[in-house]
Design an enzyme around this catalytic site. Structure first.
Site, PDB file in Angstrom:
ATOM      1  N   ASN A 164       2.443 -10.274  42.913  1.00  0.00           N
ATOM      2  CA  ASN A 164       1.686  -9.677  44.009  1.00  0.00           C
ATOM      3  C   ASN A 164       1.537 -10.690  45.143  1.00  0.00           C
ATOM      4  O   ASN A 164       1.389 -11.893  44.915  1.00  0.00           O
ATOM      5  CB  ASN A 164       0.341  -9.119  43.545  1.00  0.00           C
ATOM      6  CG  ASN A 164      -0.515 -10.083  42.755  1.00  0.00           C
ATOM      7  OD1 ASN A 164      -0.016 -11.004  42.131  1.00  0.00           O
ATOM      8  ND2 ASN A 164      -1.815  -9.869  42.785  1.00  0.00           N
ATOM      9  N   GLU A 198      -0.701 -11.002  48.538  1.00  0.00           N
ATOM     10  CA  GLU A 198      -1.799 -10.421  49.321  1.00  0.00           C
ATOM     11  C   GLU A 198      -1.758 -10.921  50.763  1.00  0.00           C
ATOM     12  O   GLU A 198      -0.929 -11.757  51.122  1.00  0.00           O
ATOM     13  CB  GLU A 198      -3.130 -10.750  48.631  1.00  0.00           C
ATOM     14  CG  GLU A 198      -3.174 -10.131  47.245  1.00  0.00           C
ATOM     15  CD  GLU A 198      -4.484 -10.362  46.502  1.00  0.00           C
ATOM     16  OE1 GLU A 198      -5.293 -11.205  46.936  1.00  0.00           O
ATOM     17  OE2 GLU A 198      -4.678  -9.670  45.476  1.00  0.00           O
ATOM     18  N   ASN A 199      -2.647 -10.352  51.576  1.00  0.00           N
ATOM     19  CA  ASN A 199      -2.654 -10.675  53.002  1.00  0.00           C
ATOM     20  C   ASN A 199      -4.085 -10.629  53.522  1.00  0.00           C
ATOM     21  O   ASN A 199      -4.887  -9.819  53.040  1.00  0.00           O
ATOM     22  CB  ASN A 199      -1.784  -9.640  53.748  1.00  0.00           C
ATOM     23  CG  ASN A 199      -1.467 -10.082  55.156  1.00  0.00           C
ATOM     24  OD1 ASN A 199      -2.257  -9.920  56.062  1.00  0.00           O
ATOM     25  ND2 ASN A 199      -0.302 -10.657  55.332  1.00  0.00           N
ATOM     26  N   ALA A 200      -4.374 -11.473  54.517  1.00  0.00           N
ATOM     27  CA  ALA A 200      -5.711 -11.486  55.124  1.00  0.00           C
ATOM     28  C   ALA A 200      -6.037 -10.114  55.710  1.00  0.00           C
ATOM     29  O   ALA A 200      -7.205  -9.723  55.795  1.00  0.00           O
ATOM     30  CB  ALA A 200      -5.777 -12.556  56.202  1.00  0.00           C
ATOM     31  N   GLU A 230       5.059  -5.128  41.021  1.00  0.00           N
ATOM     32  CA  GLU A 230       6.104  -4.180  40.622  1.00  0.00           C
ATOM     33  C   GLU A 230       6.939  -3.756  41.835  1.00  0.00           C
ATOM     34  O   GLU A 230       8.166  -3.712  41.783  1.00  0.00           O
ATOM     35  CB  GLU A 230       5.496  -2.914  40.007  1.00  0.00           C
ATOM     36  CG  GLU A 230       4.630  -3.140  38.784  1.00  0.00           C
ATOM     37  CD  GLU A 230       3.166  -3.399  39.113  1.00  0.00           C
ATOM     38  OE1 GLU A 230       2.874  -4.143  40.066  1.00  0.00           O
ATOM     39  OE2 GLU A 230       2.317  -2.851  38.404  1.00  0.00           O
ATOM     40  N   CYS A 283      -0.696   0.422  39.201  1.00  0.00           N
ATOM     41  CA  CYS A 283      -1.471   1.273  40.114  1.00  0.00           C
ATOM     42  C   CYS A 283      -0.666   2.542  40.435  1.00  0.00           C
ATOM     43  O   CYS A 283       0.548   2.615  40.191  1.00  0.00           O
ATOM     44  CB  CYS A 283      -1.829   0.514  41.385  1.00  0.00           C
ATOM     45  SG  CYS A 283      -0.479   0.369  42.564  1.00  0.00           S
TER      46      CYS A 283
HETATM   47  N1  THU Z   1      -1.728  -5.331  41.534  1.00  0.00           N
HETATM   48  C1  THU Z   1      -0.407  -5.392  41.237  1.00  0.00           C
HETATM   49  O1  THU Z   1       0.317  -6.291  41.657  1.00  0.00           O
HETATM   50  N2  THU Z   1       0.100  -4.396  40.454  1.00  0.00           N
HETATM   51  C2  THU Z   1      -0.631  -3.373  39.961  1.00  0.00           C
HETATM   52  O2  THU Z   1      -0.066  -2.437  39.420  1.00  0.00           O
HETATM   53  C3  THU Z   1      -2.086  -3.415  40.027  1.00  0.00           C
HETATM   54  C4  THU Z   1      -2.624  -4.292  41.099  1.00  0.00           C
HETATM   55  C5  THU Z   1      -2.272  -6.379  42.409  1.00  0.00           C
HETATM   56  C6  THU Z   1      -2.617  -5.883  43.797  1.00  0.00           C
HETATM   57  C7  THU Z   1      -3.640  -6.890  44.221  1.00  0.00           C
HETATM   58  O3  THU Z   1      -2.963  -8.013  44.770  1.00  0.00           O
HETATM   59  C8  THU Z   1      -4.304  -7.298  42.939  1.00  0.00           C
HETATM   60  O4  THU Z   1      -3.470  -6.893  41.892  1.00  0.00           O
HETATM   61  C9  THU Z   1      -5.693  -6.692  42.747  1.00  0.00           C
HETATM   62  O5  THU Z   1      -5.650  -5.319  42.916  1.00  0.00           O
END
Ligand code: THU
Length: 165
Positions: free
Chosen positions: A65, A67-69, A78, A110
């Site tokens: 994963n 993320e971003n500000a 995934e 998710c």
């Molecule tokens: N996240 C994933 O990378 N995959 C998922 O299926 C569930 C959530 C990440 C997104 C975010 O960076 C962090 O988990 C918290 O939601």
């Protein structure tokens, strides 16, 4: 002249089976997802996720994963792995393994990632893992039943929209 260095390296996993993965392959796939998790960029959620995707021709793509500000721009592990594969010309998949730091639960993808997987078929496997390597296997269609996919766009409609311009 600028030097262009390509750091992407195509990885392979030896696997004989077409649909069913050997125990050894599953173990390797989960290990790769755990390795990918170490690259997670998640300063906001502090929730690391890694994914390892196996193509039908046994190529391996990993993702974490990012993320971003600007929170809504974050990308899941995934989707990252799948996008890496598709952008290298691979869009037929056997399985994806997902890893997180949750002790007592299998990581569950998710809804957005389930739909993203479904784009590339409903009958491939998703390995939901725990940090100790325990896993449970589900198909994409089990994770996303009664789904909407590319085939639906071509189904008969009551109204055919005219082409504009
Ligand atoms: N996240 C994933 O990378 N995959 C998922 O299926 C569930 C959530 C990440 C997104 C975010 O960076 C962090 O988990 C918290 O939601």
């Amino acid at each position: 002249m600028d030097q262009v260095k390509y750091t992407g390296q195509l990885m392979h996993i030896e696997d004989a089976g077409l649909r069913r993965l050997s125990q050894e392959t599953v173990k390797k796939l989960i290990q790769h997802s755990q390795e990918a998790k170490k690259q997670a960029y998640c300063p906001y959620s502090k929730f690391r996720v890694g994914a390892a995707l196996l193509t039908v021709d046994n190529c391996l793509f990993t993702g974490c994963n990012v993320e971003n500000a600007s929170y809504n721009l974050g990308v899941c592990a995934e989707r990252n792995a799948i996008s890496k594969a598709v952008s290298e010309g691979y869009c037929a998949f056997k399985a994806i393994a997902i890893a997180s730091d949750l002790c007592d639960q299998f990581i569950s993808p998710c809804g957005g990632c389930r739909q993203f997987m479904r784009e590339f078929g409903s009958s491939w496997d998703v390995y939901l893992s725990k940090p100790d390597g325990a896993y449970t296997k589900m198909t994409v269609s089990q994770l996303l039943p009664v789904s909407f996919g590319p085939e639906d766009l071509a189904m008969k409609k009551v109204l055919d929209m005219p082409d504009v311009c």
